[in-house]
Design a protein around this motif. Structure first.
Motif, PDB file in Angstrom:
ATOM      1  N   PRO A  19      21.064 -49.516   3.761  1.00 48.72           N
ATOM      2  CA  PRO A  19      21.282 -49.209   2.333  1.00 48.72           C
ATOM      3  C   PRO A  19      20.386 -48.104   1.793  1.00 48.72           C
ATOM      4  CG  PRO A  19      21.282 -51.579   2.678  1.00 48.72           C
ATOM      5  CD  PRO A  19      20.861 -50.961   3.975  1.00 48.72           C
ATOM      6  N   ALA A  20      19.117 -48.086   2.209  1.00 51.43           N
ATOM      7  CA  ALA A  20      18.198 -47.057   1.711  1.00 51.43           C
ATOM      8  C   ALA A  20      18.470 -45.701   2.356  1.00 51.43           C
ATOM      9  CB  ALA A  20      16.758 -47.481   1.964  1.00 51.43           C
ATOM     10  N   LEU A  21      18.739 -45.714   3.648  1.00 52.01           N
ATOM     11  CA  LEU A  21      18.908 -44.458   4.374  1.00 52.01           C
ATOM     12  C   LEU A  21      20.227 -43.772   4.065  1.00 52.01           C
ATOM     13  CD1 LEU A  21      17.431 -45.538   7.841  1.00 52.01           C
ATOM     14  CD2 LEU A  21      16.269 -44.409   5.927  1.00 52.01           C
ATOM     15  N   THR A  22      21.226 -44.533   3.656  1.00 49.37           N
ATOM     16  CA  THR A  22      22.511 -43.912   3.302  1.00 49.37           C
ATOM     17  C   THR A  22      22.384 -43.010   2.079  1.00 49.37           C
ATOM     18  OG1 THR A  22      23.101 -45.870   1.988  1.00 49.37           O
ATOM     19  CG2 THR A  22      23.898 -45.773   4.263  1.00 49.37           C
ATOM     20  N   LYS A  23      21.288 -43.176   1.328  1.00 51.02           N
ATOM     21  CA  LYS A  23      21.085 -42.346   0.141  1.00 51.02           C
ATOM     22  C   LYS A  23      20.476 -40.985   0.465  1.00 51.02           C
ATOM     23  CE  LYS A  23      20.470 -46.417  -2.801  1.00 51.02           C
ATOM     24  NZ  LYS A  23      19.534 -47.167  -3.693  1.00 51.02           N
ATOM     25  N   LEU A  24      20.014 -40.810   1.702  1.00 50.97           N
ATOM     26  CA  LEU A  24      19.467 -39.516   2.093  1.00 50.97           C
ATOM     27  C   LEU A  24      20.540 -38.443   1.992  1.00 50.97           C
ATOM     28  CD1 LEU A  24      17.501 -40.546   5.322  1.00 50.97           C
ATOM     29  CD2 LEU A  24      16.494 -39.929   3.110  1.00 50.97           C
ATOM     30  N   ASN A  25      20.162 -37.283   1.488  1.00 47.53           N
ATOM     31  CA  ASN A  25      21.128 -36.191   1.365  1.00 47.53           C
ATOM     32  C   ASN A  25      21.722 -35.816   2.718  1.00 47.53           C
ATOM     33  OD1 ASN A  25      21.128 -35.700  -1.446  1.00 47.53           O
ATOM     34  ND2 ASN A  25      19.164 -34.636  -1.293  1.00 47.53           N
ATOM     35  N   ALA A  26      20.892 -35.804   3.767  1.00 47.79           N
ATOM     36  CA  ALA A  26      21.383 -35.431   5.097  1.00 47.79           C
ATOM     37  C   ALA A  26      22.443 -36.408   5.587  1.00 47.79           C
ATOM     38  CB  ALA A  26      20.227 -35.369   6.088  1.00 47.79           C
ATOM     39  N   VAL A  27      22.277 -37.697   5.251  1.00 42.73           N
ATOM     40  CA  VAL A  27      23.257 -38.699   5.651  1.00 42.73           C
ATOM     41  C   VAL A  27      24.537 -38.538   4.848  1.00 42.73           C
ATOM     42  CG1 VAL A  27      23.742 -41.170   5.822  1.00 42.73           C
ATOM     43  CG2 VAL A  27      21.475 -40.305   6.431  1.00 42.73           C
ATOM     44  N   GLN A  28      24.401 -38.362   3.550  1.00 42.23           N
ATOM     45  CA  GLN A  28      25.580 -38.204   2.701  1.00 42.23           C
ATOM     46  C   GLN A  28      26.361 -36.928   3.047  1.00 42.23           C
ATOM     47  OE1 GLN A  28      24.437 -38.549  -1.430  1.00 42.23           O
ATOM     48  NE2 GLN A  28      23.833 -40.691  -1.226  1.00 42.23           N
ATOM     49  N   ASP A  29      25.631 -35.885   3.490  1.00 42.34           N
ATOM     50  CA  ASP A  29      26.286 -34.617   3.836  1.00 42.34           C
ATOM     51  C   ASP A  29      26.677 -34.538   5.307  1.00 42.34           C
ATOM     52  OD1 ASP A  29      25.832 -33.846   1.217  1.00 42.34           O
ATOM     53  OD2 ASP A  29      24.018 -32.703   1.686  1.00 42.34           O
ATOM     54  N   SER A  30      26.403 -35.630   6.052  1.00 43.76           N
ATOM     55  CA  SER A  30      26.643 -35.631   7.509  1.00 43.76           C
ATOM     56  C   SER A  30      25.956 -34.448   8.189  1.00 43.76           C
ATOM     57  CB  SER A  30      28.149 -35.605   7.817  1.00 43.76           C
ATOM     58  OG  SER A  30      28.760 -36.804   7.375  1.00 43.76           O
ATOM     59  N   ALA A  66      20.807 -41.773  27.525  1.00 45.54           N
ATOM     60  CA  ALA A  66      21.607 -42.860  28.086  1.00 45.54           C
ATOM     61  C   ALA A  66      21.130 -44.209  27.575  1.00 45.54           C
ATOM     62  CB  ALA A  66      21.537 -42.811  29.616  1.00 45.54           C
ATOM     63  N   TRP A  67      19.841 -44.340  27.346  1.00 45.59           N
ATOM     64  CA  TRP A  67      19.276 -45.619  26.922  1.00 45.59           C
ATOM     65  C   TRP A  67      19.267 -45.794  25.406  1.00 45.59           C
ATOM     66  CZ3 TRP A  67      16.752 -41.666  29.368  1.00 45.59           C
ATOM     67  CH2 TRP A  67      15.844 -40.934  28.607  1.00 45.59           C
ATOM     68  N   ASP A  68      19.584 -44.756  24.666  1.00 42.02           N
ATOM     69  CA  ASP A  68      19.612 -44.838  23.198  1.00 42.02           C
ATOM     70  C   ASP A  68      20.436 -43.663  22.689  1.00 42.02           C
ATOM     71  OD1 ASP A  68      19.218 -45.431  20.563  1.00 42.02           O
ATOM     72  OD2 ASP A  68      17.038 -45.238  20.587  1.00 42.02           O
ATOM     73  N   SER A  69      21.694 -43.906  22.463  1.00 37.11           N
ATOM     74  CA  SER A  69      22.609 -42.802  22.165  1.00 37.11           C
ATOM     75  C   SER A  69      22.454 -42.281  20.738  1.00 37.11           C
ATOM     76  CB  SER A  69      24.058 -43.252  22.363  1.00 37.11           C
ATOM     77  OG  SER A  69      24.442 -44.167  21.350  1.00 37.11           O
ATOM     78  N   ALA A  70      22.860 -41.043  20.563  1.00 37.40           N
ATOM     79  CA  ALA A  70      22.886 -40.450  19.229  1.00 37.40           C
ATOM     80  C   ALA A  70      23.862 -41.209  18.329  1.00 37.40           C
ATOM     81  CB  ALA A  70      23.284 -38.980  19.325  1.00 37.40           C
ATOM     82  N   LYS A  71      24.947 -41.702  18.907  1.00 33.56           N
ATOM     83  CA  LYS A  71      25.941 -42.467  18.150  1.00 33.56           C
ATOM     84  C   LYS A  71      25.316 -43.709  17.535  1.00 33.56           C
ATOM     85  CE  LYS A  71      30.404 -44.809  18.705  1.00 33.56           C
ATOM     86  NZ  LYS A  71      31.490 -45.154  19.672  1.00 33.56           N
ATOM     87  N   ASP A  72      24.495 -44.417  18.305  1.00 33.36           N
ATOM     88  CA  ASP A  72      23.841 -45.624  17.786  1.00 33.36           C
ATOM     89  C   ASP A  72      22.846 -45.289  16.688  1.00 33.36           C
ATOM     90  OD1 ASP A  72      25.298 -47.191  19.509  1.00 33.36           O
ATOM     91  OD2 ASP A  72      23.671 -47.428  20.972  1.00 33.36           O
ATOM     92  N   LYS A  73      22.119 -44.201  16.873  1.00 39.63           N
ATOM     93  CA  LYS A  73      21.141 -43.808  15.855  1.00 39.63           C
ATOM     94  C   LYS A  73      21.843 -43.422  14.551  1.00 39.63           C
ATOM     95  CE  LYS A  73      18.732 -41.172  18.878  1.00 39.63           C
ATOM     96  NZ  LYS A  73      18.563 -41.820  20.188  1.00 39.63           N
ATOM     97  N   ARG A  74      22.927 -42.693  14.683  1.00 38.28           N
ATOM     98  CA  ARG A  74      23.679 -42.301  13.485  1.00 38.28           C
ATOM     99  C   ARG A  74      24.242 -43.539  12.780  1.00 38.28           C
ATOM    100  NH1 ARG A  74      28.004 -37.342  12.686  1.00 38.28           N
ATOM    101  NH2 ARG A  74      28.764 -38.002  10.623  1.00 38.28           N
ATOM    102  N   ALA A  75      24.735 -44.494  13.561  1.00 35.74           N
ATOM    103  CA  ALA A  75      25.284 -45.719  12.979  1.00 35.74           C
ATOM    104  C   ALA A  75      24.223 -46.446  12.156  1.00 35.74           C
ATOM    105  CB  ALA A  75      25.825 -46.617  14.074  1.00 35.74           C
ATOM    106  N   HIS A  76      22.989 -46.471  12.657  1.00 34.98           N
ATOM    107  CA  HIS A  76      21.913 -47.127  11.902  1.00 34.98           C
ATOM    108  C   HIS A  76      21.663 -46.398  10.582  1.00 34.98           C
ATOM    109  CE1 HIS A  76      18.225 -49.160  10.867  1.00 34.98           C
ATOM    110  NE2 HIS A  76      17.596 -47.994  10.820  1.00 34.98           N
ATOM    111  N   LEU A  77      21.600 -45.088  10.629  1.00 28.41           N
ATOM    112  CA  LEU A  77      21.331 -44.318   9.423  1.00 28.41           C
ATOM    113  C   LEU A  77      22.441 -44.497   8.386  1.00 28.41           C
ATOM    114  CD1 LEU A  77      20.127 -41.026  11.151  1.00 28.41           C
ATOM    115  CD2 LEU A  77      18.699 -42.539   9.767  1.00 28.41           C
TER     116      LEU A  77
END
Length: 338
Positions: free
Chosen positions: A295-306, A280-291
């Motif tokens: 710019p650096a984290l968007t290059k992670l394979n896990a991020v690119q593959d969702s 409730a105090w830190d949602s998964a949605k917010d964490k995903r939005a940050h990732l």
């Protein structure tokens, strides 16, 4: 191999266990004067064994008879009671971290909610409890339930989850055996030991089902933080979940249950999967939005593959729902392969 059949089997195992315990719980705790009761679901010998002693965190409390007006002061404690089918033995509950598991929703709604967070000392006293059960030592402060010694003096038994001991040296390492030991202790206090045994048996079956689901997968368990990530370390519940499914924690070398990693380490490890704790105090949605915006984290394979997995906070802590967390993570790993 189909991913649907294993997931269906795991769901069936969990729901079957819950249904069996719920039916046993309909009659409430055993009558302390009737050791031969066959409707309570309790072991026939347990009702004859009062008084019993329950011990944790260096404190021993005597339970003179099966409690009928128990209160729980944290979600972990509440869900142990519900898992044991003891809602009819509860006079009140308080302090959720997130939603109660759907299979316990009806049972939970039958119990009076004393407060959104901790109720006042006066409100607790007004319930005239005969047993107080909490997950964290903060529940046993003067302004809440009072100390366990004070409760003893008033002939009110109490139990603090071993995972919540104020003295960290008294806390067990997170494990399923430690979770089951806590469930066993509470079940003994209420004379329903067979229900605890059923929970153990069915959760063991779930663990056997998923043990190699994520073998060879590297995982970032992301709990929060943007400048510095708070991550699942090598000595806590997230590690227990990852070990259960055969995954490799990229921060397994960090001590403790949770710790501060670094984004540089995350980029270097480039994990296959990212688990997002949803609170409730830190949602998964917010964490995903940050990732997905860094710019650096968007290059992670896990991020690119969702390759994201979301787990409710209550399924990431050492408690009766930890097996649910294992099953959920395993299911979502299988879905990523489809």
């Amino acid at each position: 191999m189909s991913t649907i059949q294993p997931r269906a089997r795991r769901a069936a195992l969990i729901l079957t266990a819950t249904a069996g315990v719920a039916l046993a719980g309909c009659a409430g705790p055993p009558d302390s004067g009737d050791a031969s009761s066959s409707t309570s679901g309790a072991a026939s010998s347990s009702a004859a064994e009062y008084p019993v002693e329950v011990e944790s965190c260096g404190h021993t409390s005597t339970v003179k008879q099966a409690p009928t007006k128990a209160i729980t002061l944290n979600q972990g404690a509440t869900e142990v009671m519900l898992a044991l089918g003891l809602e009819d033995s509860m006079a009140g509950t308080a302090y959720l971290d997130d939603a109660v598991a759907p299979r316990w929703k009806t049972a939970y709604e039958s119990v009076p909610v004393l407060a959104k967070e901790y109720p006042s000392h006066e409100k607790i006293l007004a319930t005239d409890p005969d047993f107080v059960y909490a997950s964290y030592g903060s529940a046993f402060e003067d302004k809440v339930a009072g100390t366990q010694a004070e409760l003893d003096a008033d002939s009110v038994a109490s139990y603090l989850s071993p995972f919540g001991c104020d003295d960290k040296a008294q806390r067990p390492d997170p494990s399923f055996d430690a979770v089951w030991d806590e469930v066993d202790e509470v079940a003994e206090a209420f004379g329903v030991e067979d229900r605890a045994e059923q929970i153990r048996t069915d959760q063991q079956a779930v663990l056997e089902e998923v043990k190699d689901v994520a073998k060879g997968k590297t995982v970032l368990w992301y709990d929060g933080g943007t400048k510095t990530p708070n991550v699942g370390a090598g000595g806590g519940s997230p590690q227990v979940v990852m070990d259960a499914i055969g995954a490799t924690n990229i921060f397994a070398d960090l001590e403790g249950g949770w710790g501060e990693g670094s984004w540089e380490q995350v980029v270097e490890a480039d994990p296959d999967v990212i688990v997002l704790a949803d609170a409730a105090w830190d949602s998964a949605k917010d964490k995903r939005a940050h990732l997905e915006s860094d710019p650096a984290l968007t290059k992670l394979n896990a991020v690119q593959d969702s390759a994201f997995i979301t787990v409710p906070f209550s399924e990431t802590t050492a408690g009766v729902r930890l097996a649910d967390g294992v099953a959920s993570v395993a299911d979502q790993v299988e879905q990523l392969r489809r």
